[in-house]
Design an enzyme around this catalytic site. Structure first.
Site, short mmCIF file in Angstrom:
data_model
loop_
_atom_site.label_atom_id
_atom_site.label_comp_id
_atom_site.label_asym_id
_atom_site.label_seq_id
_atom_site.Cartn_x
_atom_site.Cartn_y
_atom_site.Cartn_z
N GLU A 38 0.85 -1.20 0.00
CA GLU A 38 0.00 0.00 0.00
C GLU A 38 0.89 1.26 0.00
OE1 GLU A 38 -3.13 -0.18 -0.42
OE2 GLU A 38 -3.60 -2.26 0.14
N CYS A 48 -6.91 -1.43 8.76
CA CYS A 48 -5.63 -1.45 8.03
C CYS A 48 -5.26 -0.03 7.61
CB CYS A 48 -5.73 -2.35 6.80
SG CYS A 48 -5.89 -4.09 7.22
N HIS A 93 -0.59 -5.83 2.55
CA HIS A 93 -1.76 -6.72 2.65
C HIS A 93 -1.38 -8.11 2.15
CE1 HIS A 93 -5.14 -3.62 3.09
NE2 HIS A 93 -5.40 -4.58 3.96
#
Length: 209
Positions: free
Chosen positions: A84, A148, A167
């Site tokens: 991410e 998250c 992730h």
């Protein structure tokens, strides 16, 4: 004085349909492997609770003062290990494990809408995918507006962006716990290299002026 670098890696406790959270399993596999003799690795399981994140993350940054902090979460939709690039401040409407949701629906009051990691995730992705790891890595700019994303934003804010979020898919869909541990090790080593390269570049720029 300890010349080794410090890295903190977190995973999450079980939630919803994730009775075993692949993120914490993967982090425990990473802990077994270690990151090499030059790195102090600390791991921590994080509750899937907004309030816990708000108190825990500042204390982790303060206590360990890591060169890098990496948070690992599970995504039921993921089929690759996903890096991410950014965390988002707004849009948190989903209740956590204790049925709580922030009334402001945001992470940090008056914080920027989006915070980017200091690490170029496309570069990490390219380097890891060109190795013989056997685990596919991809990049995303939407960590999902739940714990998250929330954790990532709070940590980016605390740690001057020396932070990453990864992730992982659920276990055996398609990767084993061992595969995920190996993938995390390769990814974190690359992230540390990139941070080192950036620091060297900054030093060189300073000397040139």
């Amino acid at each position: 004085m300890d010349a080794r670098k410090t890295v903190v890696v977190t995973g999450f406790e079980p939630f919803g349909e994730h009775k075993v959270n692949a993120s914490w399993v993967a982090v425990q596999e990473l802990e077994k492997l270690g990151l090499g003799r030059d790195i102090n690795l600390f791991v921590k399981e994080i509750p899937v609770e907004y309030k816990a994140v708000q108190t825990l993350l500042p204390s982790l940054w303060k206590q360990h003062q890591p060169q890098l902090m990496v948070h690992v979460g599970v995504s039921g939709m993921a089929t690759t290990v996903t890096l991410e690039q950014c965390g988002h401040n707004h849009g948190y409407t989903r209740p956590d494990n204790s049925a709580f949701c922030p009334s402001s629906q945001c992470c940090i009051d008056k914080g920027p809408d989006c915070l980017l990691s200091a690490i170029d995730m496309e570069l990490v992705c390219k380097r890891v995918n060109s190795s013989s790891l056997g685990v596919t890595v991809s990049v995303s700019e939407d960590a999902g507006r739940y714990l998250c994303d929330y954790t990532y934003y709070v940590s980016l804010y605390q740690g001057e962006r020396r932070c990453a979020f990864v992730h992982v898919p659920p276990l055996e869909k398609p990767y084993s716990a061992e595969d995920l541990g190996r993938a995390l090790k390769a990814i974190l080593r690359e992230m540390l290299k990139i941070l080192e390269e950036q620091a060297e570049h900054k030093d060189n720029c300073k000397h040139e002026h």
